[in-house]
Write a protein that holds these residues in place. Structure first.
Motif, mmCIF file in Angstrom:
data_model
loop_
_atom_site.group_PDB
_atom_site.id
_atom_site.type_symbol
_atom_site.label_atom_id
_atom_site.label_comp_id
_atom_site.label_asym_id
_atom_site.label_seq_id
_atom_site.Cartn_x
_atom_site.Cartn_y
_atom_site.Cartn_z
ATOM 1 N N GLN A 151 0.806 -1.203 0.030
ATOM 2 C CA GLN A 151 0.045 0.176 0.200
ATOM 3 C C GLN A 151 1.078 1.183 -0.026
ATOM 4 O OE1 GLN A 151 -1.407 3.136 2.045
ATOM 5 N NE2 GLN A 151 -0.892 1.845 3.548
ATOM 6 N N HIS B 139 -4.824 4.395 5.840
ATOM 7 C CA HIS B 139 -3.589 3.442 5.241
ATOM 8 C C HIS B 139 -3.548 2.197 6.043
ATOM 9 C CE1 HIS B 139 -1.617 7.308 3.627
ATOM 10 N NE2 HIS B 139 -2.619 6.783 2.804
ATOM 11 N N ASP B 142 -6.698 0.213 4.859
ATOM 12 C CA ASP B 142 -6.588 -0.022 3.352
ATOM 13 C C ASP B 142 -5.532 -1.123 3.349
ATOM 14 O OD1 ASP B 142 -7.081 0.044 0.773
ATOM 15 O OD2 ASP B 142 -5.009 1.498 0.349
#
Lengths: 228, 228
Positions: A151, B139, B142
């Motif tokens: 990510q 984040h 995710d």
DNA sequence: ACCTGAACACCGTTCAAGT
DNA sequence: ACCTGAACACCGTTCAAGT
């Protein structure tokens, strides 16, 4: 670069593949190109590697192999050892961004992957996790390393992210996306954020072991059904 | 399947691409094959799609688009809303295993991705997270969704995982890998394990917001240096 | 305006042939 | 034993040509 005099070996092919991916990216790594890099016809590679898939698997394992060695894993408690491995994996992968795609997608398990899984698992077992929870714990750590790193690596430069991201930065999409329009301009340090995630996961594992996690927020079953 | 009478549109190309990936996997999706599937020459597709990359980006966004809609996100507190999105994302991706590779690797941000990021971010902001922590939180969520799901999808059948895994199951590698030899035989339910991870992350986010996470286990800087 | 055919510059992999 | 050349069955993409 090409020395056709040295005999071709599996390792020479592997090292050349890693070097080529490092210098020009994964998309430049073709068997034909790798051949010319080694001063040899592409077809000669098949003497040392069954096919390209196997070569990619070997590349993954070579990288993961570096995650565990005597210098890398300190003689600390389970938290320190797992944190060290997670940080080293993160650093290795961010240094070789092309490897993340490979590591995330390839299911093949080699020596490197096993050593890494073993180090995490024994740390958890020694810390008093049940085998069942240690099994889950390994997957939680592994998923975090791969997912979080991927990510982060996915955002190499804001330029490559598409026009929408620029519009967000300029505040042009505040009406549609009020939340991200606020947060997108926040300071963003990859290493710091990863440290946060590592701490969160290790703390969460300890709480899981000690039965301190609050009751389920949801079983997930209803969401699965709602897809049908 | 092929009806050349209906005019080609961007959406018809996109739907055909999704259908082809669903039925035969991502590796079957070539522009030429997609053309014959639509009863058209491959080159006609370029009238509606700039190139294959853009088509893959559109496929990703179509999938992520389904993660957020009125039925999917309940009117719950921030924990419930984030859990719902995480579970839905997980279910969607496990139903389309080929999509995980795409979603993990493609950095391009489209509408679907933005709506998803916005839903997570506003949930965190409303729950009292600072913009900085909400940014990190997005984040973290995710990375967890993608990483953990990818990690589970990577293990479709034990048969595809390589000989080493069989040896581990049989206990043939107990000397080298004592830890995993114990844990590998544990019961392993994907949905249950993912629920655990979702709960762990949401609990961790709450503790992060409330300043309850223990001091750093490591900054990561030393590990980065040790690679040089 | 929309679709096509031929062509270009690539792929991974095979296999009989060379040394 | 090790490497090669030619060939096979594919790719994504271009471009001038057709309707």
């Amino acid at each position: 670069m090409a020395r056709s005099r040295d005999a071709l070996t599996h390792d020479r092919v592997l090292q050349a593949a890693l070097a080529l991916a490092d210098s020009e990216g994964l998309e430049a790594l073709s068997m034909r190109r790798l051949g010319t890099e080694l001063g040899v016809e592409a077809m000669s590679l098949y003497r040392h590697v069954p096919n390209k898939e196997a070569l990619l698997d070997a590349m993954v394992d070579a990288i993961v192999h570096d995650w565990i060695d005597d210098e890398a894993v300190p003689a600390a408690d389970w938290r320190g050892r797992i944190a060290a491995i997670m940080h080293r994996a993160h650093a290795t992968l961010l240094a070789r961004p092309w490897a993340i795609e490979l590591v995330t997608v390839r299911p093949r398990v080699g020596d490197g992957r096993l050593r890494y899984a073993e180090a995490i698992t024994t740390a958890l077992l020694e810390a008093g996790f049940t085998p069942q929870l240690a099994h889950h714990g390994l997957h939680i750590v592994d998923g975090t390393v791969m997912g979080f790193t991927a990510q982060q690596a996915r955002r190499p430069s804001a330029a490559a992210l598409g026009d929408r991201v620029h519009a967000l930065y300029n505040g042009d999409l505040t009406a549609d996306y009020p939340g991200i329009s606020v947060t997108i301009r926040e300071h963003h340090d990859h290493a710091e954020e990863y440290s946060l995630m590592v701490d969160l996961v290790i703390d969460g594992l300890a709480r899981l072991r000690d039965g301190l996690l609050p009751p389920r927020t949801g079983s997930g079953a209803s969401y699965v059904l709602s897809l049908a």
